[in-house]
Write a protein that holds these residues in place. Structure first.
Motif, PDB file in Angstrom:
ATOM      1  N   ASN A  26       0.658  -1.217  -0.051  1.00 59.94           N
ATOM      2  CA  ASN A  26      -0.021   0.016  -0.032  1.00 59.94           C
ATOM      3  C   ASN A  26       0.835   1.230  -0.081  1.00 59.94           C
ATOM      4  OD1 ASN A  26      -2.543  -1.059  -0.043  1.00 59.94           O
ATOM      5  ND2 ASN A  26      -2.542  -1.554   1.997  1.00 59.94           N
ATOM      6  N   TRP A  27       1.850   1.205   0.811  1.00 60.23           N
ATOM      7  CA  TRP A  27       2.851   2.188   0.712  1.00 60.23           C
ATOM      8  C   TRP A  27       3.301   2.934  -0.582  1.00 60.23           C
ATOM      9  CZ3 TRP A  27       4.490   5.865   4.387  1.00 60.23           C
ATOM     10  CH2 TRP A  27       5.553   6.448   4.112  1.00 60.23           C
ATOM     11  N   VAL A  28       3.825   1.811  -1.434  1.00 55.81           N
ATOM     12  CA  VAL A  28       4.209   2.209  -2.999  1.00 55.81           C
ATOM     13  C   VAL A  28       3.092   2.631  -3.552  1.00 55.81           C
ATOM     14  CG1 VAL A  28       5.184   0.999  -4.868  1.00 55.81           C
ATOM     15  CG2 VAL A  28       6.331   0.387  -2.630  1.00 55.81           C
ATOM     16  N   VAL A  29       1.866   1.708  -3.576  1.00 58.07           N
ATOM     17  CA  VAL A  29       0.789   2.291  -4.433  1.00 58.07           C
ATOM     18  C   VAL A  29       0.395   3.596  -4.387  1.00 58.07           C
ATOM     19  CG1 VAL A  29      -1.680   1.726  -4.814  1.00 58.07           C
ATOM     20  CG2 VAL A  29       0.125  -0.155  -4.844  1.00 58.07           C
ATOM     21  N   ASP A  30       0.238   3.945  -2.770  1.00 56.70           N
ATOM     22  CA  ASP A  30      -0.299   5.211  -2.432  1.00 56.70           C
ATOM     23  C   ASP A  30       0.818   6.340  -2.941  1.00 56.70           C
ATOM     24  OD1 ASP A  30      -2.287   3.983  -1.300  1.00 56.70           O
ATOM     25  OD2 ASP A  30      -1.711   4.215   0.570  1.00 56.70           O
ATOM     26  N   ALA A  31       2.239   5.916  -2.791  1.00 57.59           N
ATOM     27  CA  ALA A  31       2.949   6.963  -2.951  1.00 57.59           C
ATOM     28  C   ALA A  31       3.132   7.343  -4.572  1.00 57.59           C
ATOM     29  CB  ALA A  31       4.528   6.726  -2.730  1.00 57.59           C
ATOM     30  N   LEU A  32       2.890   6.372  -5.349  1.00 54.95           N
ATOM     31  CA  LEU A  32       2.779   6.463  -6.906  1.00 54.95           C
ATOM     32  C   LEU A  32       1.488   6.715  -7.392  1.00 54.95           C
ATOM     33  CD1 LEU A  32       5.307   3.417  -7.919  1.00 54.95           C
ATOM     34  CD2 LEU A  32       5.538   6.065  -7.654  1.00 54.95           C
ATOM     35  N   GLY A  33       0.604   7.292  -6.520  1.00 56.62           N
ATOM     36  CA  GLY A  33      -0.705   7.897  -6.858  1.00 56.62           C
ATOM     37  C   GLY A  33      -1.556   6.884  -7.621  1.00 56.62           C
ATOM     38  N   ALA A  34      -1.541   5.356  -7.313  1.00 60.03           N
ATOM     39  CA  ALA A  34      -2.445   4.481  -7.946  1.00 60.03           C
ATOM     40  C   ALA A  34      -3.342   3.956  -6.942  1.00 60.03           C
ATOM     41  CB  ALA A  34      -1.505   3.432  -8.455  1.00 60.03           C
ATOM     42  N   THR A  35      -3.689   4.460  -5.914  1.00 65.55           N
ATOM     43  CA  THR A  35      -4.599   3.759  -5.108  1.00 65.55           C
ATOM     44  C   THR A  35      -5.888   3.273  -5.621  1.00 65.55           C
ATOM     45  OG1 THR A  35      -3.487   4.987  -3.233  1.00 65.55           O
ATOM     46  CG2 THR A  35      -5.577   3.917  -2.733  1.00 65.55           C
ATOM     47  N   GLY A  36      -6.444   4.054  -6.315  1.00 62.29           N
ATOM     48  CA  GLY A  36      -8.027   3.733  -6.757  1.00 62.29           C
ATOM     49  C   GLY A  36      -7.781   2.441  -7.640  1.00 62.29           C
ATOM     50  N   ARG A  37      -6.988   2.657  -8.566  1.00 69.33           N
ATOM     51  CA  ARG A  37      -6.509   1.568  -9.451  1.00 69.33           C
ATOM     52  C   ARG A  37      -6.324   0.118  -8.870  1.00 69.33           C
ATOM     53  NH1 ARG A  37      -2.217   3.684 -13.510  1.00 69.33           N
ATOM     54  NH2 ARG A  37      -1.619   4.981 -11.693  1.00 69.33           N
ATOM     55  N   PHE A  38      -5.283   0.389  -7.806  1.00 69.13           N
ATOM     56  CA  PHE A  38      -5.343  -0.958  -7.173  1.00 69.13           C
ATOM     57  C   PHE A  38      -6.314  -1.484  -6.393  1.00 69.13           C
ATOM     58  CE2 PHE A  38      -3.129  -3.013  -3.341  1.00 69.13           C
ATOM     59  CZ  PHE A  38      -2.717  -4.190  -3.945  1.00 69.13           C
ATOM     60  N   ASP A  39      -7.109  -0.493  -5.606  1.00 66.53           N
ATOM     61  CA  ASP A  39      -8.456  -1.097  -5.381  1.00 66.53           C
ATOM     62  C   ASP A  39      -9.406  -1.545  -6.248  1.00 66.53           C
ATOM     63  OD1 ASP A  39      -7.470  -0.007  -2.854  1.00 66.53           O
ATOM     64  OD2 ASP A  39      -8.827   1.662  -2.894  1.00 66.53           O
ATOM     65  N   GLU A  40      -9.344  -1.333  -7.429  1.00 72.28           N
ATOM     66  CA  GLU A  40     -10.113  -1.862  -8.607  1.00 72.28           C
ATOM     67  C   GLU A  40      -9.555  -3.184  -8.754  1.00 72.28           C
ATOM     68  OE1 GLU A  40     -13.193  -2.297 -11.204  1.00 72.28           O
ATOM     69  OE2 GLU A  40     -12.893  -0.754  -9.702  1.00 72.28           O
ATOM     70  N   LEU A  41      -8.507  -3.245  -8.950  1.00 65.12           N
ATOM     71  CA  LEU A  41      -7.766  -4.797  -9.269  1.00 65.12           C
ATOM     72  C   LEU A  41      -8.152  -5.689  -8.402  1.00 65.12           C
ATOM     73  CD1 LEU A  41      -4.051  -3.405 -10.352  1.00 65.12           C
ATOM     74  CD2 LEU A  41      -6.092  -4.632 -11.854  1.00 65.12           C
ATOM     75  N   LEU A  42      -8.227  -5.346  -6.965  1.00 66.85           N
ATOM     76  CA  LEU A  42      -8.304  -6.266  -5.734  1.00 66.85           C
ATOM     77  C   LEU A  42      -9.709  -6.552  -5.894  1.00 66.85           C
ATOM     78  CD1 LEU A  42      -6.604  -4.296  -3.025  1.00 66.85           C
ATOM     79  CD2 LEU A  42      -5.851  -6.478  -3.744  1.00 66.85           C
ATOM     80  N   ARG A  43     -10.645  -6.232  -6.743  1.00 65.94           N
ATOM     81  CA  ARG A  43     -12.021  -6.427  -6.742  1.00 65.94           C
ATOM     82  C   ARG A  43     -12.055  -7.806  -7.711  1.00 65.94           C
ATOM     83  NH1 ARG A  43     -15.922  -1.949  -8.958  1.00 65.94           N
ATOM     84  NH2 ARG A  43     -17.313  -3.426  -8.697  1.00 65.94           N
ATOM     85  N   HIS A  44     -11.232  -7.961  -8.291  1.00 62.43           N
ATOM     86  CA  HIS A  44     -11.095  -9.071  -9.662  1.00 62.43           C
ATOM     87  C   HIS A  44      -9.606 -10.033  -9.385  1.00 62.43           C
ATOM     88  CE1 HIS A  44     -13.822  -6.606 -11.490  1.00 62.43           C
ATOM     89  NE2 HIS A  44     -13.111  -5.530 -11.505  1.00 62.43           N
ATOM     90  N   LEU A  45      -8.947  -9.847  -8.604  1.00 58.95           N
ATOM     91  CA  LEU A  45      -7.702 -10.470  -8.574  1.00 58.95           C
ATOM     92  C   LEU A  45      -7.143 -10.563  -7.007  1.00 58.95           C
ATOM     93  CD1 LEU A  45      -5.281  -8.599 -11.053  1.00 58.95           C
ATOM     94  CD2 LEU A  45      -6.564 -11.020 -11.473  1.00 58.95           C
ATOM     95  N   PRO A  46      -6.722 -12.088  -6.840  1.00 57.63           N
ATOM     96  CA  PRO A  46      -6.071 -11.859  -5.335  1.00 57.63           C
ATOM     97  C   PRO A  46      -4.883 -10.926  -5.112  1.00 57.63           C
ATOM     98  CG  PRO A  46      -6.132 -14.144  -6.593  1.00 57.63           C
ATOM     99  CD  PRO A  46      -6.454 -13.000  -7.571  1.00 57.63           C
ATOM    100  N   TRP A  47      -4.574 -10.642  -3.773  1.00 58.96           N
ATOM    101  CA  TRP A  47      -3.653  -9.615  -3.505  1.00 58.96           C
ATOM    102  C   TRP A  47      -2.206  -9.626  -4.095  1.00 58.96           C
ATOM    103  CZ3 TRP A  47      -4.375  -5.485   0.018  1.00 58.96           C
ATOM    104  CH2 TRP A  47      -3.402  -4.632   0.121  1.00 58.96           C
ATOM    105  N   ASN A  48      -1.864 -10.769  -4.273  1.00 61.55           N
ATOM    106  CA  ASN A  48      -0.513 -11.019  -4.710  1.00 61.55           C
ATOM    107  C   ASN A  48      -0.274 -10.753  -6.137  1.00 61.55           C
ATOM    108  OD1 ASN A  48       1.561 -13.439  -5.696  1.00 61.55           O
ATOM    109  ND2 ASN A  48       2.447 -12.167  -3.898  1.00 61.55           N
ATOM    110  N   HIS A  49      -1.687 -11.335  -6.861  1.00 61.56           N
ATOM    111  CA  HIS A  49      -1.874 -10.902  -8.489  1.00 61.56           C
ATOM    112  C   HIS A  49      -2.097  -9.613  -8.534  1.00 61.56           C
ATOM    113  CE1 HIS A  49      -2.564 -15.578  -9.110  1.00 61.56           C
ATOM    114  NE2 HIS A  49      -1.363 -15.461  -8.916  1.00 61.56           N
ATOM    115  N   ALA A  50      -2.758  -8.944  -7.796  1.00 63.10           N
ATOM    116  CA  ALA A  50      -3.073  -7.656  -8.083  1.00 63.10           C
ATOM    117  C   ALA A  50      -1.828  -6.613  -7.961  1.00 63.10           C
ATOM    118  CB  ALA A  50      -4.353  -7.474  -7.017  1.00 63.10           C
ATOM    119  N   ILE A  51      -0.980  -6.926  -6.737  1.00 62.23           N
ATOM    120  CA  ILE A  51       0.000  -6.179  -6.867  1.00 62.23           C
ATOM    121  C   ILE A  51       1.171  -6.050  -8.177  1.00 62.23           C
ATOM    122  CG2 ILE A  51       1.459  -7.381  -5.370  1.00 62.23           C
ATOM    123  CD1 ILE A  51       1.472  -3.752  -5.049  1.00 62.23           C
TER     124      ILE A  51
END
Length: 298
Positions: A26-51
Motif C-alpha cells: 500500500n505504501w508504494v501504491v499510494d506514493a505513486l498515486g495508484a490507490t484507486g486503480r489498485f483497489d479496482e484490481l483487488l475486486r477481481h484478483l487475489p492480492w499477490n496477483h493484483a500487486i
C-alpha cells in the motif's frame, strides 16, 4: 557479546507493520498515486496477483523499478527496530525475515537502512526486474490451477503463502542441525502482527516465544486459541526492542547457567585419592601374616 553465543535464540521477523510501520504494498501504491486503480484490481484478483498487475500498469506509464525503490526508502522504520536488530545480532542471534511482502520491497528497505547484512535469510514472495525493466512479483506458493497450492486449511493463511509451512521447514532444519551438533535446538522467537502470522505461531513449541503486536489481528487469534509457545506482546517499537532483548538476554543467561551446572556436576565427581588407599605389603611381611602350616610328627 560475541556473535557466536550458543544460548542466543533464532529470531524470525515479519516485515510489514513489524519491521516497517506500514504495509509496503500500500505504501508504494499510494506514493505513486495508484490507490484507486489498485483497489479496482483487488475486486477481481487475489492480492499477490493484483500487486503484480499494478506494477505492470505503472511500468506501462513509464514508472521504473528505481521509482519504486525510491518510495520504499521513505517507508517508516523506527530507530528502535533498527537498534533491536543490531543488538540481537550482536548478542549472537541468527535473524530471519518471514513475510508476505516481496523480496524487492524488503531488500530495498533493509539495504537503505544498512540492515541487510544482519539477516541470514528471507522467506517471502519472489520478485525480480525483467529485461524490459518491469518489476514482477510472484506468489511464494503457486496456487493457480494446476498448481497444488500450500495445502493449509487454516482460514487465516492467504492462498499465496502459508507461513506455517515455512516455519515447519525452519524448525526441521534447526532440529537436524542440533542433532548433528549433539545440542539442544535453539529457542525460536517469532514477531508479527497480521492474520497470516497466526499459523507460524502454532508451529512453535513449548520453550519458544511468539511476540504479537498489541491491537493487531494476530492478537485476537492468539487470545482465542493460544499456541504452545510463550506469548510476549509488544505495543510500539520501543516496546518491541525491550521485549525482544529481554527474551534474548534471559535465554543467554539460562544457557550460561546450564553450562555452569554441567561443569559443576563434572567437577564434583568423587575420584578416589590414591594416597588414602592401603599400600601393598612387602612380600615377606605379607607371608608372615598368612596362616602357618601345622607340623605333623612322622
Amino acid at each position: 557479546m560475541a556473535a557466536s553465543n550458543g544460548g542466543a535464540p533464532l529470531v524470525v521477523f515479519d516485515f510489514d507493520k513489524t519491521i516497517v510501520d506500514c504495509d509496503s504494498d500500500n505504501w508504494v501504491v499510494d506514493a505513486l498515486g495508484a490507490t484507486g486503480r489498485f483497489d479496482e484490481l483487488l475486486r477481481h484478483l487475489p492480492w499477490n496477483h493484483a500487486i503484480d498487475a499494478m506494477m505492470g500498469e505503472l511500468h506501462a506509464e513509464g514508472r521504473t523499478a528505481e521509482d519504486v525503490r525510491a518510495c520504499l526508502r521513505a517507508a517508516p522504520l523506527s530507530p528502535h527496530v533498527a537498534a533491536a536488530i543490531r543488538s540481537a545480532h550482536a548478542r549472537g542471534c541468527e535473524l530471519r525475515v518471514l513475510s508476505d511482502a516481496n523480496a524487492f520491497f524488503i531488500d530495498a528497505v533493509l539495504a537503505h537502512h544498512g540492515l541487510a547484512g544482519y539477516f541470514a535469510g528471507t522467506d517471502t514472495n519472489p520478485a525480480h526486474v525483467d529485461p524490459a525493466g518491469r518489476l514482477r512479483i510472484r506468489p511464494y506458493h503457486e496456487f493457480a490451477a494446476p498448481a497444488p497450492g500450500h495445502g493449509c486449511a487454516l482460514p487465516s493463511c492467504p492462498p499465496n503463502m502459508c507461513k506455517g509451512k515455512v516455519m515447519e521447514r525452519i524448525l526441521l532444519q534447526e532440529e537436524e542441525a542440533a542433532a548433528a551438533a549433539r545440542r539442544r535446538r535453539r529457542v525460536v522467537v517469532y514477531l508479527g502482527d497480521g492474520r497470516g502470522d497466526y499459523c507460524p505461531s502454532l508451529k512453535l513449541r513449548e520453550g519458544d516465544y511468539v511476540m504479537p503486536r498489541a491491537g493487531y489481528p494476530v492478537c485476537d487469534l492468539i487470545a482465542a486459541s493460544p499456541p504452545a509457545a510463550a506469548v510476549r506482546g509488544w505495543d510500539g517499537f520501543e516496546d518491541l526492542a525491550r521485549v525482544l532483548l529481554g527474551i534474548v538476554d534471559a535465554e543467554i543467561a539460562r544457557a550460561v547457567a546450564e553450562q555452569g551446572d554441567a561443569a559443576a556436576a563434572t567437577t564434583n565427581v568423587v575420584v578416589p585419592d590414591c594416597r588414602a588407599l592401603p599400600l601393598p605389603l612387602p612380600a615377606r611381611q605379607e607371608a608372615a601374616l598368612l596362616p602357618q602350616a601345622v607340623r605333623v610328627p612322622n
